[in-house]
Scaffold this motif. Structure first.
Motif, PDB file in Angstrom:
ATOM      1  N   GLY A  87       0.817  -1.217   0.000  1.00  0.00           N
ATOM      2  CA  GLY A  87       0.000   0.000   0.000  1.00  0.00           C
ATOM      3  C   GLY A  87       0.846   1.259   0.000  1.00  0.00           C
ATOM      4  O   GLY A  87       0.540   2.231  -0.708  1.00  0.00           O
ATOM      5  N   ILE A  88       1.920   1.255   0.773  1.00  0.00           N
ATOM      6  CA  ILE A  88       2.810   2.420   0.807  1.00  0.00           C
ATOM      7  C   ILE A  88       3.461   2.627  -0.556  1.00  0.00           C
ATOM      8  O   ILE A  88       3.521   3.754  -1.073  1.00  0.00           O
ATOM      9  CB  ILE A  88       3.869   2.254   1.919  1.00  0.00           C
ATOM     10  CG1 ILE A  88       3.190   2.356   3.295  1.00  0.00           C
ATOM     11  CG2 ILE A  88       4.979   3.293   1.784  1.00  0.00           C
ATOM     12  CD1 ILE A  88       4.077   1.933   4.449  1.00  0.00           C
ATOM     13  N   LYS A  89       3.946   1.547  -1.173  1.00  0.00           N
ATOM     14  CA  LYS A  89       4.558   1.658  -2.502  1.00  0.00           C
ATOM     15  C   LYS A  89       3.549   2.172  -3.522  1.00  0.00           C
ATOM     16  O   LYS A  89       3.864   3.007  -4.362  1.00  0.00           O
ATOM     17  CB  LYS A  89       5.114   0.304  -2.951  1.00  0.00           C
ATOM     18  CG  LYS A  89       6.418  -0.056  -2.307  1.00  0.00           C
ATOM     19  CD  LYS A  89       6.940  -1.380  -2.835  1.00  0.00           C
ATOM     20  CE  LYS A  89       8.183  -1.800  -2.095  1.00  0.00           C
ATOM     21  NZ  LYS A  89       8.643  -3.133  -2.513  1.00  0.00           N
ATOM     22  N   ALA A  90       2.314   1.661  -3.449  1.00  0.00           N
ATOM     23  CA  ALA A  90       1.278   2.088  -4.396  1.00  0.00           C
ATOM     24  C   ALA A  90       0.951   3.567  -4.211  1.00  0.00           C
ATOM     25  O   ALA A  90       0.688   4.278  -5.186  1.00  0.00           O
ATOM     26  CB  ALA A  90       0.024   1.242  -4.221  1.00  0.00           C
ATOM     27  N   SER A  91       0.994   4.046  -2.976  1.00  0.00           N
ATOM     28  CA  SER A  91       0.670   5.458  -2.729  1.00  0.00           C
ATOM     29  C   SER A  91       1.756   6.392  -3.239  1.00  0.00           C
ATOM     30  O   SER A  91       1.503   7.551  -3.512  1.00  0.00           O
ATOM     31  CB  SER A  91       0.434   5.702  -1.242  1.00  0.00           C
ATOM     32  OG  SER A  91       1.649   5.621  -0.536  1.00  0.00           O
ATOM     33  N   GLU A  92       2.976   5.881  -3.376  1.00  0.00           N
ATOM     34  CA  GLU A  92       4.090   6.702  -3.841  1.00  0.00           C
ATOM     35  C   GLU A  92       4.155   6.795  -5.365  1.00  0.00           C
ATOM     36  O   GLU A  92       4.895   7.617  -5.896  1.00  0.00           O
ATOM     37  CB  GLU A  92       5.399   6.145  -3.291  1.00  0.00           C
ATOM     38  CG  GLU A  92       5.522   6.274  -1.782  1.00  0.00           C
ATOM     39  CD  GLU A  92       6.693   5.515  -1.199  1.00  0.00           C
ATOM     40  OE1 GLU A  92       7.314   4.685  -1.916  1.00  0.00           O
ATOM     41  OE2 GLU A  92       7.004   5.742  -0.009  1.00  0.00           O
TER      42      GLU A  92
END
Length: 181
Positions: A87-92
């Motif tokens: 999720g963090i990678k997708a948000s970046e």
């Protein structure tokens, strides 16, 4: 007249009679007693060594249990950690879509709640229930005609129980009777 005379028969020891025989018998008894003492001392030392070995083994097992007791629990959390990292990678990403991120967070939350339930953690969400100071922490009281007095009308933060033990009380807003005008 006949006299009844009892006679005692004394058995004579075999072999030579005299102080040398008694000394030899006593020496034999002494050797036998010393052998028994040595055997008892050896058994006592072996028992003490066995007890010490058992104590050390139990201490090692207890240390290992303390060290690795949460291994399975933490291993089960890794899937949730992976989900959060994704999720963090997708948000970046420059083309991140809010709806996809929200769906990912909801999925991760469901994974976390399933994990907690599997491990005996239950949610305390007392909306509409009577206020219970053992499971709820009243943050404020608000007058309400819609909710019965001393009942929870809102939950500010859910509480949690581990089996039957309270981990954290629910922070709640408690209703009170409206003031008479």
């Amino acid at each position: 007249m006949s006299d009844n005379i009892e006679t005692e028969i004394i058995e004579q020891p075999e072999g030579p009679v005299g102080p040398e025989a008694e000394i030899a018998a006593l020496k034999a008894q002494l050797v036998e007693a010393e052998a028994k003492v040595a055997a008892a001392r050896d058994a006592q030392l072996r028992g003490a060594a066995e007890a010490e070995n058992t104590r050390r083994r139990l201490e090692r097992d207890a240390d290992s249990t303390r060290k690795y007791a949460s291994e399975k629990l933490l291993g089960d959390l890794l899937a949730i950690t992976d989900s959060l990292e994704l999720g963090i990678k997708a948000s970046e990403a420059p083309d991140a879509q809010v709806q996809a991120l929200v769906e990912g967070m909801q999925l991760t939350y469901r994974q976390l709640m399933a994990f907690m339930e599997k491990n005996g953690v239950r949610t305390v969400d007392p909306i509409g229930e009577a206020f219970n100071p053992d499971a709820h922490q009243a943050m404020t009281m608000v007058e309400s005609a819609d909710v019965a007095p001393n009942h929870v009308m809102a939950v500010m933060q859910k509480g949690y129980k581990l089996h039957e033990r309270l981990l954290r009380p629910a922070m709640v807003v408690v209703a009170k009777a409206p003031a008479q005008s």
